[in-house]
Design an enzyme around this catalytic site. Sequence first.
Site, PDB file in Angstrom:
ATOM      1  N   HIS A   1       1.584   4.942  -2.738  1.00 48.46           N
ATOM      2  CA  HIS A   1       1.918   6.554  -2.299  1.00 48.46           C
ATOM      3  C   HIS A   1       3.452   7.024  -2.766  1.00 48.46           C
ATOM      4  O   HIS A   1       3.550   7.920  -3.375  1.00 48.46           O
ATOM      5  CB  HIS A   1       1.835   6.594  -0.863  1.00 48.46           C
ATOM      6  CG  HIS A   1       0.242   6.586  -0.397  1.00 48.46           C
ATOM      7  ND1 HIS A   1      -0.676   7.268  -0.923  1.00 48.46           N
ATOM      8  CD2 HIS A   1      -0.204   5.692   0.502  1.00 48.46           C
ATOM      9  CE1 HIS A   1      -1.836   6.818  -0.352  1.00 48.46           C
ATOM     10  NE2 HIS A   1      -1.555   5.996   0.433  1.00 48.46           N
TER      11      HIS A   1
ATOM     12  N   HIS B   1       0.815  -1.266   0.085  1.00 52.00           N
ATOM     13  CA  HIS B   1       0.111  -0.031   0.106  1.00 52.00           C
ATOM     14  C   HIS B   1       0.878   1.206   0.045  1.00 52.00           C
ATOM     15  O   HIS B   1       0.514   2.071  -0.950  1.00 52.00           O
ATOM     16  CB  HIS B   1      -1.116  -0.180   1.243  1.00 52.00           C
ATOM     17  CG  HIS B   1      -1.785   1.126   1.236  1.00 52.00           C
ATOM     18  ND1 HIS B   1      -2.853   1.115   0.917  1.00 52.00           N
ATOM     19  CD2 HIS B   1      -1.547   2.399   1.753  1.00 52.00           C
ATOM     20  CE1 HIS B   1      -3.675   2.383   1.248  1.00 52.00           C
ATOM     21  NE2 HIS B   1      -2.697   3.033   1.619  1.00 52.00           N
ATOM     22  N   GLU B   2       1.791   1.452   0.841  1.00 52.05           N
ATOM     23  CA  GLU B   2       2.686   2.406   0.974  1.00 52.05           C
ATOM     24  C   GLU B   2       3.527   2.499  -0.137  1.00 52.05           C
ATOM     25  O   GLU B   2       3.884   3.920  -0.618  1.00 52.05           O
ATOM     26  CB  GLU B   2       3.465   2.470   2.347  1.00 52.05           C
ATOM     27  CG  GLU B   2       2.326   2.468   3.672  1.00 52.05           C
ATOM     28  CD  GLU B   2       1.505   3.553   3.864  1.00 52.05           C
ATOM     29  OE1 GLU B   2       1.461   4.478   3.016  1.00 52.05           O
ATOM     30  OE2 GLU B   2       0.399   3.154   4.572  1.00 52.05           O
TER      31      GLU B   2
ATOM     32  N   GLU C   1      -4.583   7.843  -2.935  1.00 53.97           N
ATOM     33  CA  GLU C   1      -4.902   6.571  -2.481  1.00 53.97           C
ATOM     34  C   GLU C   1      -5.327   5.852  -3.762  1.00 53.97           C
ATOM     35  O   GLU C   1      -5.290   4.183  -3.464  1.00 53.97           O
ATOM     36  CB  GLU C   1      -6.188   7.006  -1.718  1.00 53.97           C
ATOM     37  CG  GLU C   1      -6.717   5.959  -0.827  1.00 53.97           C
ATOM     38  CD  GLU C   1      -5.529   5.748   0.588  1.00 53.97           C
ATOM     39  OE1 GLU C   1      -4.709   6.619   0.569  1.00 53.97           O
ATOM     40  OE2 GLU C   1      -5.880   4.523   1.105  1.00 53.97           O
TER      41      GLU C   1
HETATM   42 ZN    ZN Z   1      -3.169   5.172   1.935  1.00 54.73          ZN
END
Ligand code: ZN
Length: 500
Positions: A268, A264-265, A294
């Site tokens: 980003h 997830h990170e 996101e």
């Molecule tokens: Zn996030």
Amino acid sequence: MPDLDPRFDELLRRLGEISDLQRAVGLLVWDQETKMPPLGAPARAEQLTTLARLGHDRATAPELGSLLEELREFEESSEPESFEASVVRVARRDYEKRRRVPSELRAEMTRAGSLGYGAWLEAREAADYEILLPHLEHRLALTQEYVACHEPFDDPYDPLLDDHERGMLTSDVAATFARLKEVLVPLVAGIEEPVDDSCLHGDFAPERQREFSLEMLSRWGMDDQAWRLDDTVHPFALSLSESDIRLTTRFDDDNLNGILSCLHEFGHGIYERQVDGRYFRTPLQEGTSSSFHESQSRLWENVVGRRLSTWSFFYPRLQEAFPHQLAGVALDEFHRALNRVAPGAIRVDADEVTYSLHIVLRFELEREMLSGAVTPADLPEAFDAKIREYLGVQPANVVEGVLQDVHWSDSNFGYFPTYALGNVISVQLWERATSELGDLDSEFERGEFGTLREWLREHVHRWGSVFEPADLLQRVVGGSLDAEPYLAYLRAKVEALAPR
Ligand code: ZN
């Protein structure tokens, strides 16, 4: 030539200073969350307040305002997406929005937010909502005052949403969310028996999870010249420049969630990493909005990170890292466990299918609190009622109910919706990418992810904040926000998981 204009150089100098101060705040926060000994907290709060005040003073200085006014011609004279026009346009918009809010109100919001955070921790500890209630009431009144600074608007929620999604209207979000609710509530209610995910729980040494995650992320495009991965309690990603990307995660010794949080990170991080380096130290240097950000984290974590082709490459390596735990677990079984769908009360533990419903109910409650239809005193009951209605579950207590999120302790209204919008956008982008690039699964099976990463660089990442979110989406997918691709993706997921 406009770019020889000394006034533009002066603008870049001023914007560069503001950016440096913001990044210094970021570094202090990163350090606070990863390295700082606990007794450093009081001094750190002072340091952060000082830097934030300096940044705010510079960002609202009247000299900056007159400079931007003088340079208005840049917005008309050159191509709208040119460097000069974009810098002036985005900086002027930021400046004008900031100037609407008196600095006393801003300071009081910060102060109330930090007291609210302390009260939230205490309320959770004591499982007592009453401890938070007066803070929430005060902070809500301040939010209403903040909203009033931005009149006129169509909906009082618009200015709050706009803080995270430039130009997006509440009515668009409400329409998209109504559609999500219409499809997802019955879809979730129809799930009879969740798949067994016990293979994801057991004894998983954090150090091995870290090594495996780094191997996976380096295949995806992380390198140790420009990235770091550190431990924290609540994972986040932050960039100090396009070549200094900080990811954080938390590896527990009894599950593999930390690996997914790394994925997830990474989403980003890669967004910030691939922004055009020319935008560094200007307001163009970050991803264009919270939901676009996101969309990148969800795309890598969910669409790619829970995909069979991805794991057909990585799973043998994961089995090597944890032979005792996974040697007897087939790829198919592991993949099904990763995609398990089961309604629960806790948002951060939610699967892909139920997640957006947690967001829809929070968006509705934020709007109702803002209008006064729901008071902070009514909130625990209103929260439970909605979670029962949408997800069919009853939180065991207030800690698992209304006190579960940090976001309302400082009334950070307007942020929650971006999580679900990110889900919607992630699948719109994925559909467009695969319609242009063809099937990516055979590449993923070979451990190759560069085609997708480069496509995202070209169409989304490199533009930083040049385009407003709606305009960027229009350019990339040729349409506006559309929940249908995401809903079709979720329906297919639920179908594939049905008992066999
Ligand atoms: Zn996030």
